[in-house]
Design an enzyme around this catalytic site. Structure first.
Site, PDB file in Angstrom:
ATOM      1  CD  GLN A  39      -7.094  12.896  -0.106  1.00  0.00           C
ATOM      2  OE1 GLN A  39      -6.782  13.620  -1.043  1.00  0.00           O
ATOM      3  NE2 GLN A  39      -6.889  11.602  -0.113  1.00  0.00           N
ATOM      4  CG  HIS A  59     -20.177  14.183   9.890  1.00  0.00           C
ATOM      5  ND1 HIS A  59     -19.881  15.521   9.796  1.00  0.00           N
ATOM      6  CD2 HIS A  59     -19.082  13.609  10.458  1.00  0.00           C
ATOM      7  CE1 HIS A  59     -18.666  15.756  10.297  1.00  0.00           C
ATOM      8  NE2 HIS A  59     -18.171  14.599  10.702  1.00  0.00           N
ATOM      9  CG  ASP A  71     -15.051  14.489  11.851  1.00  0.00           C
ATOM     10  OD1 ASP A  71     -15.375  14.821  10.700  1.00  0.00           O
ATOM     11  OD2 ASP A  71     -15.842  14.018  12.680  1.00  0.00           O
ATOM     12  NE  ARG A  96      -2.180  19.048  -7.023  1.00  0.00           N
ATOM     13  CZ  ARG A  96      -3.010  18.034  -7.237  1.00  0.00           C
ATOM     14  NH1 ARG A  96      -2.549  16.799  -7.353  1.00  0.00           N
ATOM     15  NH2 ARG A  96      -4.295  18.248  -7.361  1.00  0.00           N
ATOM     16  CG  ASN A 185      -7.264  16.559  -7.722  1.00  0.00           C
ATOM     17  OD1 ASN A 185      -6.172  16.310  -8.209  1.00  0.00           O
ATOM     18  ND2 ASN A 185      -8.006  15.624  -7.147  1.00  0.00           N
ATOM     19  CE1 TYR A 328      -1.751   7.562  -6.972  1.00  0.00           C
ATOM     20  CE2 TYR A 328      -3.016   8.942  -8.464  1.00  0.00           C
ATOM     21  CZ  TYR A 328      -2.363   8.762  -7.259  1.00  0.00           C
ATOM     22  OH  TYR A 328      -2.318   9.788  -6.350  1.00  0.00           O
ATOM     23  CD  GLU A 397      -3.256  13.185  -6.804  1.00  0.00           C
ATOM     24  OE1 GLU A 397      -3.604  11.990  -6.765  1.00  0.00           O
ATOM     25  OE2 GLU A 397      -4.028  14.130  -6.610  1.00  0.00           O
TER      26      GLU A 397
END
Ligand code: NOJ
Length: 497
Positions: A39, A59, A71, A96, A185, A328, A397
């Protein structure tokens, strides 16, 4: 005591109708931010890095990834020093991040080591340590090398050994400096959406079958890596190992027994899918029973949920040195009649067999599934604490989605962290939860998987159209800095020690 309570109430400040907890976080609380290699790094084929399933997905299937790629992303492969400086400026004591498997082992197998990749992470870790920032390292954050995917990826049981070899390679190279390791993760996303719905790389569609196979191999891979560390490294490196599990808080839609049972069932099918095997050595009973029953009615010869052998149960049992959760949002859950058996159409959601919903009056974000539910944070860490015998827990997170254009985000992102953190303080001080850390997602805006750059969570905005990828602080960055340096959510003179 009464005076203290009255004082706390008076000192409490109000944000909307929430009472903000004015206590300070414990002295050794770990405050940090979290990220993942694909990311932020970019440098997708730089200096000998091998291709991974996200390189391939963006891609080959641009339409599945909002026509964006990682990329270059934030170009942290080249700008890592600047990011460390931002972390230092923020005052965090933890960071992290994940290691890109195919950057250090281009094919994924240990005979393919890449010195430039190793040097990149060595430099990053050294810079963090020099600044007293503790690295919390994820070994796999969704970016499996394509060489391994082409051999079946997580549906091939050999992944268990490939992962153990990779883990050993990481311990050998970085284990003297890294004391907190995360094997995987969000395995639910890796498996449910990588091999079930196909929404995430490697974009395989096989709901209710390959998603369970993926999870099964992943759990055993985790257990084997944990045992290998115990045997070969623990005495000299003395680190800790865990897995990061994501889950909504699923609360009952009413006081009815049926809804309470349905909500608990959803927790077990979601957090418990991974939490139970690594704590108790097996899947939750309700998962085993429901999936076996539905598989039989669907005409399968055996349950679509694989079972652990006795030896595997022993390997995986008790393989989390602390528990982690990515929080979240939350959902309410209602009991429904048993979903019909659909010919050739099994699916995890049908196996759970409940109705999830988020009431219309809950505060929305830009993302359809994501409403702001601060009290859910307290509920889920309490559930983990109660369910797994009061372990140490870290929130690995949490973050707020917007479209990335908002710099003055104190009323949105800043307030979001404040409300969630306040509920976590309640969990620590009112519920006795042993919560020891909070890793906000994220330091910078980044490539957000299938959403590309359309949603963002960072404390720093990144200009993705500028080749230099400049970072600009948002208002929430200074609020988070204040929180981590004072360990308190409100003005310092209102904090209660
Ligand atoms: C969870 C994932 O682990 C992370 O990679 C992602 O970007 C965040 N969710 C943001 O929603």
């Amino acid at each position: 005591m009464l005076v203290l309570i009255l004082f706390s109430l008076l000192a409490a400040s109000l944000a909307d109708d929430y009472v903000i907890n004015t206590k300070r976080f414990p002295k050794d609380f770990q405050f940090g931010t979290a990220s993942a290699a694909y990311q932020i790094e970019g440098g997708w084929d730089a200096d000998g890095k091998g291709e991974n399933i996200w390189d391939r997905s963006v891609h080959l299937y641009p339409e599945k990834n909002s026509y964006a790629t990682g990329d270059i992303a934030c170009d942290s492969y080249h700008k890592w020093q600047e990011d460390v400086d931002l972390l230092v400026g923020m005052g965090v004591n933890s960071y992290r991040f994940s290691i890109a498997w195919s950057r250090v082992l281009p094919t994924g197998l240990v005979n393919s080591s890449n010195p430039a990749g190793i040097a990149y992470y060595k430099n990053l870790i050294a810079a963090l340590k020099k600044n007293n920032i503790e690295p919390l390292v994820t070994m796999h954050h969704w970016d499996l090398p394509t060489y391994l995917e082409d051999l079946g990826g997580f549906t091939n049981s050999q992944i268990q050994d490939w992962f153990v070899d990779y883990a050993r390679f990481l311990f050998e190279n970085f284990g003297d400096d890294v004391k907190n390791w995360i094997t995987f993760n969000e395995p639910k996303q890796t498996c449910e959406h990588g091999y079930g719905t196909g929404a995430l790389a490697p974009n395989i569609y096989s709901p209710g079958v390959k998603d369970y196979q993926c999870a099964h191999n992943l759990i055993i891979a985790h257990g084997k890596a944990y045992r290998m560390y115990e045997k070969e490294f623990k005495a000299k490196q003395n680190g800790r190992i865990t897995m990061v599990i994501d889950s909504n808080w699923f609360g009952p839609g009413s006081d009815s027994e049926a809804d309470i049972e349905a909500a608990e069932r959803d927790m077990l099918f979601t957090y418990g899918w991974f939490g139970h095997p690594i704590n108790f050595g097996d899947y939750p009973e309700i998962m085993k029973i429901r999936i076996a029953n539905r598989s039989a009615l669907e005409g399968f010869a055996s349950s679509r949920l694989p079972s652990f052998s006795d030896e595997e149960k022993q390997i995986i049992n008790g393989t989390a040195d602390f528990m982690c959760v990515n929080i979240y949002t939350s959902s309410l859950v209602k009991a429904i009649p048993e979903p019909d058996i659909i010919p050739n159409g099994p699916g995890r959601d049908l196996d759970v067999g409940v109705q999830e919903y988020q009431p219309d009056d809950w505060e929305p974000t830009v993302t359809s599934w994501f409403k702001v539910v601060p009290w859910g944070a307290r509920k889920i860490v309490k559930w983990i604490s109660d369910t797994y015998n009061h372990p140490e827990i870290m929130v690995t997170e949490n973050g707020y989605h917007d479209n990335g254009t908002v710099i003055h985000d104190m009323d949105t992102r800043g307030r979001y962290h404040k409300l969630y953190l306040s509920n976590l303080l309640d969990a620590i001080y009112e519920d006795g939860v042993n919560l020891t850390g909070y890793m906000a997602w994220a330091l910078t805006d980044d490539f957000e998987w299938q959403y590309g750059y359309n949603i963002q969570l960072g404390f720093y905005q990144v200009n993705f159209t500028d080749p230099d990828r400049p970072r600009t602080p948002k208002d929430s960055a200074s609020y988070y800095r204040k929180v981590v340096t004072t360990r308190c959510l409100v003005d310092d003179d209102q904090c209660v020690d």
